[in-house]
Design an enzyme around this catalytic site. Structure first.
Site, PDB file in Angstrom:
ATOM      1  N   ASP A  76      14.310   8.383  70.978  1.00 26.92           N
ATOM      2  CA  ASP A  76      12.772   8.575  71.286  1.00 26.92           C
ATOM      3  C   ASP A  76      12.322   7.382  70.196  1.00 26.92           C
ATOM      4  O   ASP A  76      13.386   7.696  69.276  1.00 26.92           O
ATOM      5  CB  ASP A  76      12.755  10.100  71.135  1.00 26.92           C
ATOM      6  CG  ASP A  76      12.950  10.734  72.237  1.00 26.92           C
ATOM      7  OD1 ASP A  76      13.291  10.217  72.935  1.00 26.92           O
ATOM      8  OD2 ASP A  76      12.203  11.481  71.781  1.00 26.92           O
ATOM      9  N   HIS A  97      17.705   9.358  68.517  1.00 26.91           N
ATOM     10  CA  HIS A  97      16.865   8.352  67.601  1.00 26.91           C
ATOM     11  C   HIS A  97      16.949   7.201  68.016  1.00 26.91           C
ATOM     12  O   HIS A  97      17.637   6.633  67.303  1.00 26.91           O
ATOM     13  CB  HIS A  97      15.527   8.285  66.807  1.00 26.91           C
ATOM     14  CG  HIS A  97      14.704   9.606  66.811  1.00 26.91           C
ATOM     15  ND1 HIS A  97      16.005  10.651  66.691  1.00 26.91           N
ATOM     16  CD2 HIS A  97      13.800   9.799  67.402  1.00 26.91           C
ATOM     17  CE1 HIS A  97      14.938  12.270  67.483  1.00 26.91           C
ATOM     18  NE2 HIS A  97      13.984  11.647  67.493  1.00 26.91           N
TER      19      HIS A  97
END
Ligand code: ZN
Length: 232
Positions: free
Chosen positions: A38, A190
């Site tokens: 993300d 991430h």
């Protein structure tokens, strides 16, 4: 877990039922696992694309338009990820909390990023993940009508362990056992964190593959053909 994520969890069950929309938390295809990234694209996205190619694995990138970096500045990395068969999915334009927004603003967050992604890869995503996992009835209805909403079943909390990959890797080694014909997890990390790209991801891939998991995109781990991951 951030307070906002905790609040979001409490409202999830209600929102799903009210909107008649099913949120995705886990894979359904046996022996598959989906590693997701993300908040990019950012400085480490291209490195991860290279790494996954080397390890013969696929990932899903939930990208923003303007968050850690501007998507136009990382167009090459996004395009390469797409060409290598990774899934490009939406994480909204600016990474705001959708649950605080009007329907009009929610649509703006989705549409603006769709246009930007289409300029880079020629298509727009049909899968999305709400920032902070934060949803309410309005978000679920508005977004769920046009996108598959993807949450996660394992959170590496890599943003809390930027100097210690072992704490995030522990999520894999503690929770992810041998595949044995089971449907696997959707794992959250991430691509905006150097530790994740350089230290966590290579070890996570090796561990998962050693345990017999096939690392695929979210779409593939749900048994959905590539043609359904995007729209023209
Ligand atoms: Zn995010």
């Amino acid at each position: 877990m951030a307070p906002i994520a905790r609040i979001a969890m409490a409202v999830r069950a209600v929102s799903e039922a009210a909107a008649g929309i099913k949120l995705v938390y886990k894979c359904t295809v046996p022996n598959t696992m989906a590693i997701t990234f993300d908040d990019g694209p950012f400085d480490y996205t291209a490195d991860l694309v290279k790494l996954f190619k080397k390890k013969n694995a696929k990932a899903t990138f939930f990208v923003n338009g303007d968050n850690n970096g501007k998507i136009t500045d990382y167009a090459t990395a996004v395009k390469q990820a797409y060409l290598d068969g990774h899934q490009i999915a939406s994480h909204t334009w600016s990474h705001g909390d959708l649950a605080t927004m009007s329907v009009g603003k929610i649509n703006e967050e989705m549409n603006k990023l769709d246009v930007a992604i289409k300029k880079i890869i020629g298509v727009s995503p049909t899968y999305m993940r709400p920032p902070y996992g934060s949803i309410n009835d309005r978000v679920t209805k508005t977004v769920g009508a046009r996108y598959t909403i993807v949450m996660w079943s394992q959170d590496t909390n890599d943003w809390q362990h930027v100097n210690d990959y072992k704490k995030s890797l522990k999520v894999y080694t503690d929770n992810i056992k041998k595949a044995n014909g089971k449907p696997g997890d959707i794992v959250l990390q991430h691509d905006t964190i150097q530790m994740t790209a350089k230290e966590l991801a290579p070890r996570a891939i090796d561990y998962a593959q050693k345990m017999g998991w096939k690392l695929v995109t979210v779409g593939e781990c749900l048994g959905k053909p590539k043609s359904t991951w995007y729209r023209k």
